[in-house]
Design a protein around this motif. Structure first.
Motif, mmCIF file in Angstrom:
data_model
loop_
_atom_site.group_PDB
_atom_site.id
_atom_site.type_symbol
_atom_site.label_atom_id
_atom_site.label_comp_id
_atom_site.label_asym_id
_atom_site.label_seq_id
_atom_site.Cartn_x
_atom_site.Cartn_y
_atom_site.Cartn_z
ATOM 1 N N ILE A 319 24.457 -11.541 127.329
ATOM 2 C CA ILE A 319 23.227 -10.830 126.980
ATOM 3 C C ILE A 319 22.601 -10.182 128.213
ATOM 4 O O ILE A 319 22.278 -8.999 128.202
ATOM 5 C CB ILE A 319 22.224 -11.788 126.295
ATOM 6 N N TYR A 320 22.451 -10.935 129.303
ATOM 7 C CA TYR A 320 21.820 -10.386 130.505
ATOM 8 C C TYR A 320 22.820 -9.766 131.468
ATOM 9 O O TYR A 320 22.436 -9.154 132.461
ATOM 10 C CB TYR A 320 21.000 -11.473 131.205
ATOM 11 N N ILE A 385 25.942 -9.661 118.035
ATOM 12 C CA ILE A 385 24.974 -9.327 119.090
ATOM 13 C C ILE A 385 25.689 -9.034 120.400
ATOM 14 O O ILE A 385 25.344 -8.089 121.128
ATOM 15 C CB ILE A 385 23.959 -10.479 119.262
ATOM 16 N N THR A 386 26.708 -9.844 120.725
ATOM 17 C CA THR A 386 27.483 -9.607 121.948
ATOM 18 C C THR A 386 28.145 -8.234 121.923
ATOM 19 O O THR A 386 28.096 -7.482 122.908
ATOM 20 C CB THR A 386 28.556 -10.697 122.110
ATOM 21 N N ASN A 389 25.487 -5.431 122.258
ATOM 22 C CA ASN A 389 24.917 -5.376 123.602
ATOM 23 C C ASN A 389 25.882 -4.730 124.590
ATOM 24 O O ASN A 389 25.481 -3.933 125.453
ATOM 25 C CB ASN A 389 24.540 -6.784 124.065
ATOM 26 N N LYS A 390 27.169 -5.039 124.461
ATOM 27 C CA LYS A 390 28.153 -4.423 125.356
ATOM 28 C C LYS A 390 28.291 -2.933 125.090
ATOM 29 O O LYS A 390 28.512 -2.145 126.015
ATOM 30 C CB LYS A 390 29.503 -5.128 125.198
ATOM 31 N N PRO A 397 19.160 -6.301 129.157
ATOM 32 C CA PRO A 397 19.276 -6.192 127.697
ATOM 33 C C PRO A 397 18.030 -5.578 127.078
ATOM 34 O O PRO A 397 16.909 -5.840 127.520
ATOM 35 C CB PRO A 397 19.457 -7.650 127.264
ATOM 36 N N ILE A 401 17.680 -6.894 121.467
ATOM 37 C CA ILE A 401 18.817 -7.800 121.632
ATOM 38 C C ILE A 401 18.336 -9.194 122.007
ATOM 39 O O ILE A 401 18.831 -10.216 121.477
ATOM 40 C CB ILE A 401 19.791 -7.251 122.698
ATOM 41 N N SER A 405 18.737 -12.605 119.734
ATOM 42 C CA SER A 405 19.370 -13.813 120.274
ATOM 43 C C SER A 405 18.468 -15.028 120.095
ATOM 44 O O SER A 405 18.925 -16.114 119.699
ATOM 45 C CB SER A 405 19.697 -13.608 121.752
#
Length: 505
Positions: A319-320, A385-386, A389-390, A397, A401, A405
């Motif tokens: 995420i970060y 979500i992964t 986000n990518k 993020p 997002i 999470s």
């Protein structure tokens, strides 16, 4: 499958020897809900430390220099010690003749070992520095950390089994009150989680305890060390509250007006046998319903362990977008993950308050199954979500997002509350008639928890590396396992346990 009679005079046969189950326990008066509440409070102190362990130690061990692919191997001690230590401690506590009672000496000893182990973990970087560590990878600090970590896992297993067995002793065959006692235990686990994760999410403990900041221990390390110092005080308080509420008597006591007074002196013949043979020898008496509970529990923990192992690491990496010891993104993500786990624990506590009502209305198997479906959907949401986000590709993020999470972390508190309560109530009520002792029965259930943890600890790192690193592959396996456990729970576990109507106050 035949089962032994509930009659304590019945003999069991192991390797040609005739043995007898533990002496029956006389319970002339049911304990009050207030007493059960106090006894269950020890879960708060234990879980406070577990929350710190689960949220901070996987990131911390990577900061010491262990690669992500090997971080899960460090956790192997927990299931390995649980495989042997918790059943053995349960077995020993069933037959303890200590003048302080059967369960309380083990609870106190385990709590003391937890205090020592967290001090070793907290000061591992300082000890490694004194032994000559310098630079990025700190092998001496890693060695000290692993030593303390393994003691911590053994101590946790020493404490947890007798805690659950103590509640089972108090409630006896009152299955409804057993569910209430386990709901109290789950509630206190939630409170401990909330306090522990909140402590882990706070980034300025080093200012409250300035002596923790040293040449070998940076801000993140100092915050961890400070959190463990708080943990020691907290577990001491809750252990006192719990053990002082349950006035146990040793086996063979003639006092008939106190719970835990035995009908006759304890027997030593069973204790003389090889422990593992006795443990696995109990399997022959298990009914199909007990095997189904163990199966669902095993699948359940194949789902849970990747999340508990990598939750804050997932927030820091996927995420970060950070890496340990590279900028602030990773540590910011870990703290946000700890905050998400605090929200998770609030939901866990709220669900625990409704546990007995939900199980009475819909049946334990149905509630357990639905909770596992929620798990599967939540892990699937983490994968989505992964991916999203990518695809966005920002340095930090987007707020949406992060919120998504945190919502998933919060929702997972519902099935976690059921996992912490329902299996223990089910196994306790069904194994009561076997006359094997509640300590040993908790150890048997623990086998269904630790074996999946061994598989996840050994396989998650290589599995993740095989698919390009990160935590997503382990979460995909977790989603499939959770779905399977939900199907088995709903289709195979009966809605209720046959019992005589009893009043409940």
């Amino acid at each position: 499958m035949p089962t032994p009679e509930a009659d304590p005079e019945r003999h069991h046969h192991h390797r040609g020897r005739t043995t007898r189950p533990p002496a029956a326990v006389v319970r002339p008066a049911r304990p009050s809900l207030r007493q059960l509440f106090r006894v269950a409070s020890v879960a708060c102190g234990i879980q406070f430390g577990w929350a710190l362990q689960l949220s901070l130690l996987t990131p911390y061990v990577q900061e010491l220099g262990i690669p992500h692919a090997w971080a899960s191997v460090i956790w192997l001690c927990g299931p390995l010690s649980g495989l042997i230590v918790q059943p053995m401690v349960g077995h020993m506590s069933d037959r303890s003749t200590s003048r302080f009672g059967r369960r309380r000496p083990f609870i106190v000893a385990g709590a003391a070992c937890i205090a020592v182990s967290v001090l070793i973990i907290g000061y591992s970087a300082d000890i490694g520095w004194l032994l000559g560590d310098r630079g990025g990878v700190r092998p001496r600090a890693i060695g000290v950390f692993v030593f303390g970590f393994w003691i911590l896992d053994v101590a946790n297993n020493v404490t947890q089994g007798p805690c659950r067995a103590l509640l089972a002793d108090l409630t006896g065959k009152d299955h409804r009150r057993t569910r209430v006692a386990n709901a109290y235990f789950s509630l206190f686990m939630a409170v401990g989680n909330i306090l522990g994760y909140a402590t882990g999410a706070f980034s300025y403990w080093y200012k409250v305890f300035p002596f923790t900041l040293t040449s070998a221990c940076d801000v993140n390390c100092a915050n961890l060390k400070s959190a463990f110092i708080i943990d020691i005080a907290f577990i001491a308080l809750t252990t006192y509250l719990s053990t002082s509420a349950a006035q146990e008597l040793p086996l063979g006591s003639s006092d008939r007006n106190t719970p835990f007074a035995d009908e006759e002196p304890g027997h030593s013949s069973q204790a003389e046998e090889a422990f593992l043979w006795e443990l696995f020898g109990t399997f022959r008496y298990f009914s199909a319903s007990i095997w189904l509970i163990l199966l669902v529990t095993g699948l359940n923990w194949i789902g849970w362990f990747p999340f508990l192992l990598f939750d804050t690491d997932w927030m820091g990496r996927e995420i970060y977008g950070g890496e340990p010891n590279e900028g602030r993104n990773y540590s910011d993500g870990v703290r946000m993950g700890a905050f998400g786990l605090m929200l998770n624990s609030i939901m866990l506590g709220a669900t625990s308050l409704l546990m007995e009502r939900l199980c009475r209305k819909w049946g334990s198997g149905f509630v357990w199954g639905i909770s596992n479906f929620i798990m599967a959907l939540s892990f699937l949401a983490m994968l989505v979500i992964t991916f999203v986000n990518k695809s966005i590709g920002h340095d930090s993020p987007p707020l949406g997002i992060v919120i998504a999470s945190l919502v998933v972390f919060t929702i997972l508190g519902i099935p976690l509350a059921i996992t912490y309560s329902v299996p223990y109530a089910l196994i306790s009520s069904r194994i009561e008639s076997l006359g094997l002792g509640q300590g040993l029965s908790m150890g048997v259930l623990n086998l269904a928890i630790v074996v999946p943890q061994v598989l996840v600890s050994l396989g998650s790192g290589p599995w993740d590396q095989l698919f390009g690193g990160g935590n997503s592959p382990a979460f995909a396996v977790a989603a499939v396992a959770a779905l399977a456990s939900g199907l088995v729970a709903i289709l195979a576990i009966p809605r209720s346990i046959p019992q005589k109507p009893r009043s409940f106050t």
